[in-house]
Write a protein that holds these residues in place. Structure first.
Motif, PDB file in Angstrom:
ATOM      1  N   ASP A 216      63.722   3.686  44.683  1.00  0.00           N
ATOM      2  CA  ASP A 216      64.144   2.502  43.925  1.00  0.00           C
ATOM      3  C   ASP A 216      64.763   2.921  42.598  1.00  0.00           C
ATOM      4  OD1 ASP A 216      64.477   0.078  42.641  1.00  0.00           O
ATOM      5  OD2 ASP A 216      62.489  -0.680  43.172  1.00  0.00           O
TER       6      ASP A 216
ATOM      7  N   VAL B  33      62.412   1.000  47.901  1.00  0.00           N
ATOM      8  CA  VAL B  33      62.928  -0.211  48.516  1.00  0.00           C
ATOM      9  C   VAL B  33      62.877   0.080  50.008  1.00  0.00           C
ATOM     10  CG1 VAL B  33      64.911  -1.732  48.814  1.00  0.00           C
ATOM     11  CG2 VAL B  33      64.449  -0.706  46.573  1.00  0.00           C
TER      12      VAL B  33
ATOM     13  N   ARG C 297      63.527  -1.114  53.868  1.00  0.00           N
ATOM     14  CA  ARG C 297      64.342  -2.032  54.662  1.00  0.00           C
ATOM     15  C   ARG C 297      63.922  -1.909  56.130  1.00  0.00           C
ATOM     16  NH1 ARG C 297      68.023  -3.411  50.938  1.00  0.00           N
ATOM     17  NH2 ARG C 297      68.600  -1.867  49.392  1.00  0.00           N
TER      18      ARG C 297
ATOM     19  N   THR D  36      64.611  -3.281  60.060  1.00  0.00           N
ATOM     20  CA  THR D  36      65.457  -3.943  61.039  1.00  0.00           C
ATOM     21  C   THR D  36      64.684  -3.947  62.344  1.00  0.00           C
ATOM     22  OG1 THR D  36      67.416  -3.030  59.961  1.00  0.00           O
ATOM     23  CG2 THR D  36      67.708  -3.883  62.186  1.00  0.00           C
TER      24      THR D  36
ATOM     25  N   GLU E 244      67.708  -8.345  58.170  1.00  0.00           N
ATOM     26  CA  GLU E 244      67.027  -7.213  57.534  1.00  0.00           C
ATOM     27  C   GLU E 244      65.964  -7.726  56.553  1.00  0.00           C
ATOM     28  OE1 GLU E 244      68.962  -3.361  55.951  1.00  0.00           O
ATOM     29  OE2 GLU E 244      68.761  -4.689  54.218  1.00  0.00           O
ATOM     30  N   HIS E 245      64.769  -7.186  56.669  1.00  0.00           N
ATOM     31  CA  HIS E 245      63.656  -7.573  55.798  1.00  0.00           C
ATOM     32  C   HIS E 245      63.452  -6.463  54.768  1.00  0.00           C
ATOM     33  CE1 HIS E 245      59.913  -9.425  54.563  1.00  0.00           C
ATOM     34  NE2 HIS E 245      59.289  -8.275  54.741  1.00  0.00           N
ATOM     35  N   THR E 246      63.332  -6.838  53.495  1.00  0.00           N
ATOM     36  CA  THR E 246      63.184  -5.866  52.416  1.00  0.00           C
ATOM     37  C   THR E 246      61.879  -6.104  51.671  1.00  0.00           C
ATOM     38  OG1 THR E 246      65.590  -5.815  52.148  1.00  0.00           O
ATOM     39  CG2 THR E 246      64.285  -4.927  50.341  1.00  0.00           C
TER      40      THR E 246
ATOM     41  N   ARG F 129      59.263  -3.985  48.530  1.00  0.00           N
ATOM     42  CA  ARG F 129      59.164  -2.892  47.564  1.00  0.00           C
ATOM     43  C   ARG F 129      57.724  -2.405  47.566  1.00  0.00           C
ATOM     44  NH1 ARG F 129      63.766  -5.187  45.746  1.00  0.00           N
ATOM     45  NH2 ARG F 129      65.148  -3.877  44.530  1.00  0.00           N
TER      46      ARG F 129
END
Length: 140
Positions: free
Chosen positions: A56, A90, A92, A94, A114-116, A118
């Motif tokens: 990040d 970060v 990500r 899919t 796409e799911h993000t 942290r």
């Protein structure tokens, strides 16, 4: 004759430079670790997908990006050989249904955008349990 005696010296300098370049001159490999875990979608194991860990930059983290395939809800970066930089990430995700994979849809029909998320990765071995909420449960 003079050009011949200089070739070994030039080759030696090139070798030293190459070793320094690929060693990272600071032990970047010491700043990575492998992570594993599970990914669920709407409370069930995600059939197929990919998870990518990116350092990040907003939190000052730099380093190697790690990734792994997700199969039957499980992932492990050791399978890809790409460890993850220690620190804020970060992440990500899919994912697909795993049915009828093809070159342009290797995870089958996509189940979600796409799911993000942290999170922080520590030096100690880490196992994460991540849940991707169903689109019908997301706030608009």
């Amino acid at each position: 004759m003079r050009s011949r005696c200089c070739r070994p010296r030039a080759a030696s300098l090139g070798l030293v430079f190459g070793v320094l370049l690929f060693s990272g001159c600071g032990g970047t490999l010491d700043n990575t670790t492998h992570v594993s875990g599970t990914v669920t979608f709407d409370g069930k194991p995600l059939p197929a997908g990919m998870i990518v860990f990116e350092p990040d930059p907003a939190k000052g983290n730099r380093g190697q990006q790690g990734h792994a395939d997700i199969k039957d809800g499980r992932f492990d970066t050791r399978s890809s050989g790409k460890g993850v930089a220690i620190g804020p990430q970060v992440v990500r995700i899919t994912g697909g249904d795993g049915a009828n994979p093809e070159p342009f849809t290797p995870f089958g029909k996509l189940l979600f955008e796409e799911h993000t998320v942290r999170l922080d990765v520590s030096k100690e071995p880490s196992a994460f349990q991540l849940d991707v909420p169903s689109p019908k449960h997301k706030k608009k």
